[in-house]
Design a protein around this motif. Structure first.
Motif, PDB file in Angstrom:
ATOM      1  N   UNK A  20       7.402   6.073  29.335  1.00  0.00           N
ATOM      2  CA  UNK A  20       8.752   5.808  29.824  1.00  0.00           C
ATOM      3  C   UNK A  20       9.377   4.648  29.052  1.00  0.00           C
ATOM      4  N   UNK A  21       8.556   3.668  28.774  1.00  0.00           N
ATOM      5  CA  UNK A  21       9.104   2.493  28.096  1.00  0.00           C
ATOM      6  C   UNK A  21       9.555   2.817  26.667  1.00  0.00           C
ATOM      7  N   UNK A  22       8.752   3.560  25.904  1.00  0.00           N
ATOM      8  CA  UNK A  22       9.211   3.898  24.544  1.00  0.00           C
ATOM      9  C   UNK A  22      10.408   4.836  24.599  1.00  0.00           C
ATOM     10  N   UNK A  23      10.443   5.694  25.626  1.00  0.00           N
ATOM     11  CA  UNK A  23      11.605   6.578  25.758  1.00  0.00           C
ATOM     12  C   UNK A  23      12.872   5.754  25.969  1.00  0.00           C
ATOM     13  N   UNK A  24      12.727   4.593  26.631  1.00  0.00           N
ATOM     14  CA  UNK A  24      13.876   3.709  26.850  1.00  0.00           C
ATOM     15  C   UNK A  24      14.197   2.850  25.643  1.00  0.00           C
ATOM     16  N   UNK A  25      13.426   3.041  24.563  1.00  0.00           N
ATOM     17  CA  UNK A  25      13.756   2.298  23.347  1.00  0.00           C
ATOM     18  C   UNK A  25      12.950   1.028  23.136  1.00  0.00           C
ATOM     19  N   UNK A  26      12.025   0.739  24.062  1.00  0.00           N
ATOM     20  CA  UNK A  26      11.196  -0.458  23.866  1.00  0.00           C
ATOM     21  C   UNK A  26      10.011  -0.152  22.962  1.00  0.00           C
ATOM     22  N   UNK A  27       9.362  -1.220  22.542  1.00  0.00           N
ATOM     23  CA  UNK A  27       8.103  -1.075  21.826  1.00  0.00           C
ATOM     24  C   UNK A  27       6.969  -1.260  22.817  1.00  0.00           C
ATOM     25  N   UNK A  28       5.837  -0.622  22.539  1.00  0.00           N
ATOM     26  CA  UNK A  28       4.678  -0.799  23.405  1.00  0.00           C
ATOM     27  C   UNK A  28       3.519  -1.356  22.590  1.00  0.00           C
ATOM     28  N   UNK A  29       3.207  -2.602  22.885  1.00  0.00           N
ATOM     29  CA  UNK A  29       2.104  -3.240  22.173  1.00  0.00           C
ATOM     30  C   UNK A  29       0.905  -3.377  23.094  1.00  0.00           C
ATOM     31  N   UNK A  30      -0.111  -2.588  22.846  1.00  0.00           N
ATOM     32  CA  UNK A  30      -1.360  -2.844  23.562  1.00  0.00           C
ATOM     33  C   UNK A  30      -1.931  -4.150  23.017  1.00  0.00           C
ATOM     34  N   UNK A  31      -2.783  -4.811  23.802  1.00  0.00           N
ATOM     35  CA  UNK A  31      -3.374  -6.055  23.297  1.00  0.00           C
ATOM     36  C   UNK A  31      -3.993  -5.876  21.909  1.00  0.00           C
ATOM     37  N   UNK A  32      -4.624  -4.730  21.693  1.00  0.00           N
ATOM     38  CA  UNK A  32      -5.275  -4.503  20.407  1.00  0.00           C
ATOM     39  C   UNK A  32      -4.266  -4.472  19.270  1.00  0.00           C
TER      40      UNK A  32
END
Lengths: 222, 433
Positions: A124-136
């Motif tokens: 949902x977050x990337x669909x909203x245009x955000x980036x998703x950074x896992x800790x890794x």
């Protein structure tokens, strides 16, 4: 974030392991109506055709696949469909593979061990245009921008260096902090955290600084 | 020879033989040797032209034969290369080498005579004895090479002849004859002694001759023994690997088949087994270490590996997931080992007391310090309200850190989760990528 009235996000799965695709599909479809799996593919060619046909909003993309892997899918789909957002998914610990997919245009990276709920939130977050950074991923990016003997010279400070603030945000991400926690830790708004993360993503994609293969072998990643 | 000279020669040898840690072991050259390949091997080891080394030996020979003694000692104690190198010497080099040998022997004899270290007439038989010695020792080298080729390890006669047949035997006999002649002449010429003393001298001379002649063969016997011991160690290690795979991987695969109805459990088993195997193979004390590591000076490994091993152990023991991220890397030393142990304890605490499924570990290697954060989103606690008998936990982490000059901070509050922050200063230059 989201409200329950919105349309489910259309998701397309790309992974060469049918078993894994089936698992993710079952999980995503049963757990929530926020997302809906509209198709899946097990090879680069299938994926390119399938994505063109089903027009998903988000593609969950395996980093490792025969004939070019996730990065190849990105390279072939993005010119045609610039609006499709990609989220990389991998069991791999190999930094250079993950960074390669990010640089090819993925908006984030999560490990395959992520829980279903987290995965939905990430989609949902990337669909909203955000980036998703896992800790890794945060760790990989910190590593890639680190100044150490043998790192490539800086040609464009705008792109080749992280600001101290961006570095702080990445460190907290790597420590497992959520955006809200990062915001209160650094006394900034969640919106500002998102801005920093997006800016880091942009730099990771556009900077020509690192010689990743060498960097990865320096790290002796197995 | 006087003690001084012996000491000098030994010092000379010692300085050549002190292994600099990152230098490979010294070997005598197999190809392109004039006598025994000592000079060539030394030149390879020190990275200088072979002519220099040979000249040095020749000149040292002027010090009452110190050069010759050093050469002899290196010959005995430095092993030959097992591989032929392709470098054939030029004829010019060969001539140079023989010229320098002659020069060295000449200088040794001349200086010995001049300083009255040996009286003039002894020089000739001594030279004869030395030539004989060189012939026999060279033969020992040759037979060693043949044995490498054949891979034979056969008994006492084999140790001597090494499958070289008659020609080898003839060469050895000739060498022995030369040595005995040399020693015999010295013994016979030593003036008007009565019979008892003469017999005594003859016996002693013979014993010395035999002892000197057989040095290479005794050494070889010792080496064979150590080779066999190494082979036994390897066999033991194989058995251990088999046992380990049986106890871990095979058992897990059996479990996975039993649990095949529960994909999550299967995944958990598979993940933990993969991690365990990786740790066992590539961990600090793993089996899959790169072969170039010297067995005796094996490094303790990298921080990232040690941390991964620690996280994996806790994951398996407490069935939680530990997400770990390491930025940069460093060679382990005592203080970093303490840091890893402290981090491990912090993770164990989180697993035991926080009541969560997941713990985050983040380590960063910076030029002057290494920091580790262990975080959970669990219960948290009020640091002031920890019962006395539970103090051991925080204290042992803190104690480990402070003993090595590090620091430990705990951020926690009831309902807020807990974060343990560990920082360990490192010497500049350690924090390499």
């Amino acid at each position: 974030m989201t409200d329950s009235q919105r349309e489910p996000v259309k998701v397309f799965l790309v992974d060469d392991h049918a078993l894994f695709r089936a698992g993710v599909r079952t999980e995503l479809d049963s757990i929530t109506d926020e997302v809906r799996v509209v198709g899946e593919a097990g090879s680069v060619a299938e994926a390119v055709a399938g994505i063109a046909r089903t027009k998903p909003q988000v593609v969950l993309l395996d980093v490792h696949m025969p004939d070019g892997g996730g990065a190849e899918v990105l390279r072939r789909v993005r010119p045609e469909l610039p609006d499709v957002v990609f989220l990389a998914l991998s069991v791999s610990d190999a930094a250079e593979d993950v960074i390669a997919v990010i640089r090819a245009g993925a908006r984030g990276y999560v490990t395959k061990t992520i829980s279903s709920k987290e995965l939905v939130r990430a989609v949902v977050r990337v669909a909203d245009g955000d980036a998703v950074f896992s800790p890794r991923l945060a760790g990989f990016v910190l590593d890639a921008f680190a100044d150490r003997p043998g790192s490539a010279p800086i040609s464009d400070p705008e792109l080749d260096l992280l600001t101290p603030r961006e570095r702080d945000v990445l460190r907290l991400l790597a420590r497992g902090y959520a955006y809200k926690e990062i915001a209160s830790e650094l006394f900034i708004s969640v919106k500002t955290v998102e801005t920093h993360v997006s800016s880091v993503l942009r730099k990771t994609q556009l900077s020509n600084r690192y010689e990743l293969s060498r960097w990865a072998s320096d790290r002796r990643l197995v | 020879m006087t003690m001084d000279h012996v000491q000098e020669a030994l010092d000379h040898v010692a300085t050549d033989q002190v292994a600099i840690p990152d230098k490979p072991k010294m070997f005598r050259r197999r190809s392109g040797r004039a006598i025994a390949g000592v000079a060539g091997g030394l030149a390879d080891h020190l990275g200088v032209p072979v002519v220099w080394v040979r000249t040095a030996f020749a000149l040292l020979a002027a010090l009452n034969g110190a050069g010759l003694l050093a050469y002899g000692l290196l010959w005995v104690f430095v092993q030959q290369q097992t591989e032929e190198t392709a470098k054939a010497p030029t004829s010019k080099e060969r001539q140079q080498a023989f010229g320098l040998i002659a020069l060295g022997v000449g200088l040794a004899v001349a200086s010995g005579t001049l300083t009255g270290f040996i009286s003039g007439w002894v020089a000739v038989p001594l030279a004869v004895a030395m030539i004989g010695l060189a012939v026999v020792w060279r033969e020992a080298d040759e037979s060693q090479r043949r044995r490498w080729r054949v891979g034979a390890k056969d008994g006492f006669a084999g140790a001597f002849l090494g499958g070289g047949g008659w020609s080898a035997a003839i060469r050895i006999v000739a060498g022995v004859a030369l040595v005995i002649t040399g020693i015999g002449v010295v013994a016979l010429r030593s003036g008007s002694l009565d019979q008892v003393q003469f017999a005594l001298i003859a016996v002693i001379a013979t014993l010395i001759g035999v002892a000197v002649l057989t040095i290479p063969f005794w050494l070889r016997l010792v080496r064979d023994l150590s080779d066999e011991r190494k082979a036994r160690i390897r066999t033991d290690e194989r058995a251990e690997i088999a046992a380990h795979l049986h106890d871990s991987v095979l058992q897990t695969l059996a479990l996975i088949q039993k649990q095949s109805e529960q994909p999550r459990e299967v995944a958990r088993l598979a993940r933990s087994q993969e991690r365990e195997l990786r740790g066992w193979l590539y961990g600090p004390n793993g089996y899959g270490k790169p072969a170039e590591m010297d067995e005796e000076t094996a490094t303790t490994g990298q921080l990232s590996e040690a941390l991964a091993t620690a996280c994996g152990e806790v994951e398996d023991t407490f069935a939680i997931s530990v997400g770990q991220v390491v930025v940069g890397d460093a060679e382990l030393d005592d203080s970093l080992v303490a840091l890893v142990q402290a981090a491990r304890e912090a993770i164990v605490n989180a697993a035991k007391h926080a009541g969560v499924e997941e713990v985050s570990v983040f380590a960063e290697v910076e030029p002057t310090s290494v920091t580790v954060f262990v975080r959970d989103r669990g219960k948290g606690f009020d640091p002031d309200l920890v019962p006395d008998d539970r103090h051991g936990l925080a204290d042992s982490i803190r104690g480990r850190m402070t003993r090595h000059g590090g620091t430990c901070k705990v951020r926690t509050a009831p309902g807020e989760g807990t974060e343990v922050q560990l920082a360990m200063p490192v010497k500049a230059g350690k924090g390499a990528a």
